[in-house]
Design a protein around this motif. Structure first.
Motif, mmCIF file in Angstrom:
data_model
loop_
_atom_site.group_PDB
_atom_site.id
_atom_site.type_symbol
_atom_site.label_atom_id
_atom_site.label_comp_id
_atom_site.label_asym_id
_atom_site.label_seq_id
_atom_site.Cartn_x
_atom_site.Cartn_y
_atom_site.Cartn_z
ATOM 1 N N ALA A 153 4.116 -1.087 6.699
ATOM 2 C CA ALA A 153 5.523 -0.713 6.801
ATOM 3 C C ALA A 153 5.921 0.144 5.611
ATOM 4 O O ALA A 153 5.434 -0.052 4.492
ATOM 5 C CB ALA A 153 6.399 -1.970 6.855
ATOM 6 N N ILE A 154 6.825 1.083 5.836
ATOM 7 C CA ILE A 154 7.209 1.998 4.765
ATOM 8 C C ILE A 154 7.822 1.254 3.587
ATOM 9 O O ILE A 154 7.787 1.716 2.447
ATOM 10 C CB ILE A 154 8.176 3.078 5.305
ATOM 11 N N THR A 155 8.368 0.051 3.826
ATOM 12 C CA THR A 155 9.012 -0.735 2.772
ATOM 13 C C THR A 155 8.047 -1.630 2.005
ATOM 14 O O THR A 155 8.459 -2.299 1.052
ATOM 15 C CB THR A 155 10.110 -1.623 3.387
ATOM 16 N N ASN A 156 6.772 -1.653 2.394
ATOM 17 C CA ASN A 156 5.807 -2.556 1.754
ATOM 18 C C ASN A 156 5.250 -1.990 0.454
ATOM 19 O O ASN A 156 4.029 -1.977 0.226
ATOM 20 C CB ASN A 156 4.643 -2.870 2.705
ATOM 21 N N THR A 157 6.113 -1.539 -0.406
ATOM 22 C CA THR A 157 5.686 -0.970 -1.687
ATOM 23 C C THR A 157 6.898 -0.837 -2.601
ATOM 24 O O THR A 157 8.046 -0.958 -2.163
ATOM 25 C CB THR A 157 5.034 0.413 -1.473
ATOM 26 N N GLY A 158 6.650 -0.610 -3.881
ATOM 27 C CA GLY A 158 7.728 -0.302 -4.811
ATOM 28 C C GLY A 158 8.348 -1.501 -5.482
ATOM 29 O O GLY A 158 7.823 -2.623 -5.429
ATOM 30 N N LEU A 159 9.494 -1.265 -6.114
ATOM 31 C CA LEU A 159 10.160 -2.288 -6.924
ATOM 32 C C LEU A 159 11.600 -2.495 -6.469
ATOM 33 O O LEU A 159 12.485 -2.801 -7.278
ATOM 34 C CB LEU A 159 10.126 -1.887 -8.403
ATOM 35 N N SER A 160 11.842 -2.346 -5.173
ATOM 36 C CA SER A 160 13.178 -2.615 -4.638
ATOM 37 C C SER A 160 13.431 -4.119 -4.639
ATOM 38 O O SER A 160 12.501 -4.936 -4.701
ATOM 39 C CB SER A 160 13.297 -2.088 -3.212
#
Length: 345
Positions: free
Chosen positions: A95-102
């Protein structure tokens, strides 16, 4: 084993930590395949615990989460003896949201890590890499919420520039959020860039450094030579991280071998022992893909280098000051300094 506290906290950790990045069976990164199953992981973790290591480091992205799962199983009923550190930031799903520090990803990742590790809490939760999109206010709020919920005990960062870490720390202090206590950073005899900005920053703020890749990706073990620069199966052949000056590396390894011979030790043990002389280093993370590698690295804790040997390594690998670093000494007025030197003796 030797112990210290992590930065300005009361958390007692071993000066050597165990890195579980090699756990799992499958691709770690393109070109690098992990081949450690649960039985070998169990042996390594128990050997580390028996040697006095209590800090164990992993990450949600290591071998698709296998590292966390295997570490949790290996610790088993010895969980209370362990300080578990894991990380968030790299991609963990499609999923596009499965990364980062949000806020969303940090909370979801922490909850998933808890399940994989089979534990109720994470001792040290670290942001793995910078996120160019998420506002820093959002990241520090997410980390603080995890601490307030009791899911995380302490928070730290990895691989950040000093100004980024300072900005996040400033937000934490302003909002009375849980503040960073650890900085996991690359540092070795072939990579002393840390000393330019990060070391003064952590010394000023009371943050402890956890060192990753103290052997520069294995180069300082001595297995890479001028005669055989790409030994079969060696990780640096495919995964050239961290970047190193190979010719300088051969020169450093020659000195490590000379010092090692004087102590009946190995080059790897000398390289790690040098690092343990640094007051800003809280713990050095040692990893292994074979039991003999773990045995060898553990021996570094018993090695005492002489002042002349330390000075030899310091001089050989001292990094050149970068601007504005070389301007800083000019801040001392000669007349004032001479007066104070006379007063202070």
């Amino acid at each position: 084993m030797q112990y210290t506290t992590l930065g300005h906290t009361g958390l007692v950790i071993s000066r050597l930590a165990f890195g579980a990045m090699t756990f799992g069976e499958g691709q770690l990164v393109p070109g690098v395949m992990n081949k450690i199953d649960q039985s070998i992981a169990d042996q390594m973790v128990n050997q580390a615990l028996d040697a006095g290591i209590n800090l164990f480091d992993t990450a949600d992205a290591y071998t698709n989460g296998q590292s966390e799962m295997m570490l949790g199983k290996a610790l088993g009923d010895r969980r209370d003896q362990a300080v578990i550190a894991t990380k968030v930031g790299f991609r963990t799903g499609n999923a596009i949201t499965n990364t980062g520090l949000s806020y969303r990803h940090i909370l979801a990742s922490a909850e998933a890590s808890l399940k994989r590790l089979g534990t109720d809490y994470i001792d040290l939760y670290q942001i793995h890499i910078p996120d160019p999109l998420t506002p820093p206010e959002e990241t520090v709020r997410a980390l603080d919420d995890l601490v307030r919920r009791g899911l995380v005990r302490y928070v730290g960062f990895c691989n950040l520039q000093a100004w980024r870490a300072a900005r996040l720390l400033g937000l934490q202090e302003r909002q009375n959020y849980a503040r960073f206590v650890g900085a996991q950073m690359y540092y070795s005899l072939l990579g002393r860039d840390l000393e330019h900005e990060i070391v003064p920053f952590v010394e000023d703020t009371g943050i402890g450094v956890l060192v990753w890749s103290p052997l520069a990706g294995g180069f300082l073990s001595g297995k890479y030579t001028r005669e055989n620069p790409t030994p079969e199966g060696a990780r640096l052949n495919e995964f050239k991280l961290p970047p190193i000056d190979v010719e300088k590396g051969y020169e450093v390894v020659d000195v490590l071998k000379e010092i090692a011979q004087n102590h009946g030790a190995t080059p790897a043990q000398v390289a790690i022992a040098w690092m343990l002389t640094k007051p800003f280093v809280s713990s050095v993370i040692i990893g292994a893909n074979k039991m003999q590698h773990l045995d060898d690295n553990l021996g570094a804790i018993k090695l005492n280098l002489s002042a002349s040997e330390i000075d030899q390594l310091e001089t050989l690998t001292k990094p050149q000051l970068l601007y504005p670093g070389w301007m800083q000494a000019m801040g001392w007025d000669a007349k004032v300094k001479a007066s104070l030197d006379a007063e202070w003796g």
